[in-house]
Design a protein around this motif. Sequence first.
Motif, PDB file in Angstrom:
ATOM      1  N   GLU A 170       0.863  -1.180   0.000  1.00  0.00           N
ATOM      2  CA  GLU A 170       0.000   0.000   0.000  1.00  0.00           C
ATOM      3  C   GLU A 170       0.900   1.231   0.000  1.00  0.00           C
ATOM      4  O   GLU A 170       1.659   1.469   0.943  1.00  0.00           O
ATOM      5  CB  GLU A 170      -0.908   0.009   1.234  1.00  0.00           C
ATOM      6  N   GLU A 197      -8.925  -2.188   1.497  1.00  0.00           N
ATOM      7  CA  GLU A 197      -9.963  -3.201   1.303  1.00  0.00           C
ATOM      8  C   GLU A 197      -9.336  -4.484   0.785  1.00  0.00           C
ATOM      9  O   GLU A 197      -8.830  -4.506  -0.353  1.00  0.00           O
ATOM     10  CB  GLU A 197     -11.018  -2.683   0.316  1.00  0.00           C
ATOM     11  N   PRO A 198      -9.334  -5.545   1.586  1.00  0.00           N
ATOM     12  CA  PRO A 198      -9.850  -5.602   2.957  1.00  0.00           C
ATOM     13  C   PRO A 198      -8.896  -4.925   3.927  1.00  0.00           C
ATOM     14  O   PRO A 198      -7.745  -4.655   3.581  1.00  0.00           O
ATOM     15  CB  PRO A 198      -9.925  -7.128   3.214  1.00  0.00           C
ATOM     16  N   PRO A 199      -9.331  -4.654   5.159  1.00  0.00           N
ATOM     17  CA  PRO A 199      -8.448  -4.025   6.147  1.00  0.00           C
ATOM     18  C   PRO A 199      -7.216  -4.876   6.412  1.00  0.00           C
ATOM     19  O   PRO A 199      -7.217  -6.093   6.222  1.00  0.00           O
ATOM     20  CB  PRO A 199      -9.341  -3.928   7.400  1.00  0.00           C
TER      21      PRO A 199
END
Length: 400
Positions: A66, A172-174
């Motif tokens: 991320e 997404e997802p966490p």
Amino acid sequence: MNKPWVEGNSVELLINGEGYYPRVFEAMAQAREEILLETFIIFDDKVGQQLQRVLIEAARRGVRVELAVDGYGTADLPDEFIAAMTEAGVRFHAFDPQPRVAGMRTNLFRRLHRKIVVIDGELAFIGGINYSADHLGDYGPMAKQDYAVEVRGPVVAQLHASSRQLMAPVLEPPSQVRPLTQPAGQISAVLVERDNTRHRSDIEACYLQAVRAARQRIVIANAYFFPGYRLLRELRNAARRGVEVTLILQGQPDMRWVRALSRLLYNYLLRDGVRIHEYCQRPLHGKVALVDDEWSTVGSSNLDPLSLSFNLEANLLIRDRAFNQHLYQHLTSLASDHCKAVTLERMIRGYWWRAPLIFIGFHLTRYFPRIAGWFPAHRQRLKSVQPEVQAQGDLHEGNT
């Protein structure tokens, strides 16, 4: 600041790109589950391209990557550069991306200025270094002088939680990674943040608290120095009560108007015994400080209106005598070997024509927090970017 100090950490100072990039790229190359990365700038140069390669390799072996960048600082990154990462599985997010108006970037204020990396919830990096070749000595005379730290131990959980919270709307997802909490050393540390919601003045408050408590020495090395009136007053008061107060500021600026603003404050500080050194070897980009023989901080926050009133910033506060002494020795060497001392006599010359500017500059520091409230606020939002590279090089953005 509502986070607790955490014991049992190891913190290592990394100086300039030569110290930082090999360590952070090696850590990314060894990531097993997750890389959370926030930065203000990525350039399409040899450093940015190395970052791109290591993130692509991590994503291809199944690591969740991320990457959050600032929509102003990284506005010029080519679509092809981003597409190569997103096609490999890197999730690329831009903070407050805005269209240009007449070729000008419009999202000037409230930037994502943090520089944080968290690997597998076990290892973290935080500081002021972006991903660009101008942090390397071979860049030339305009190579930046800057700092970061490598962190292990329970405080990594604070950095992980902070990055996860910032990215929550696009995670997404966490994230399912649980940070390790086992001790990794003997250092106490805490993450302190500045945002535009619950932590508007946390970093400034920590500086104020440390300066007020100082009994022996204060050393601040900061790129863009135009702090609020309260911090100026506390630095002057510390010098008056016998504390050795030393400021290391830009002498070879990357933006000349920044140094001009800083110099408007020199007379106020010098006449009460504050020592000011201008670093002249290369542009100073660091944001580090120490107080007495235990307290230190390394992070992204300058002591200027943008960092203290608008930007998203993150600093690590450190309580450790050995780290403090190491940083003190480095900064003392920097001041003695590569700086010019600024004297009151030198600043008084030409005072008659600068006096009105000094008056204006001083009162700007007093009232800027109130002035900052006049600027329009906006939501702190990340937007996921999935470029479709076409012949024209158009960039299409969409929430993913």
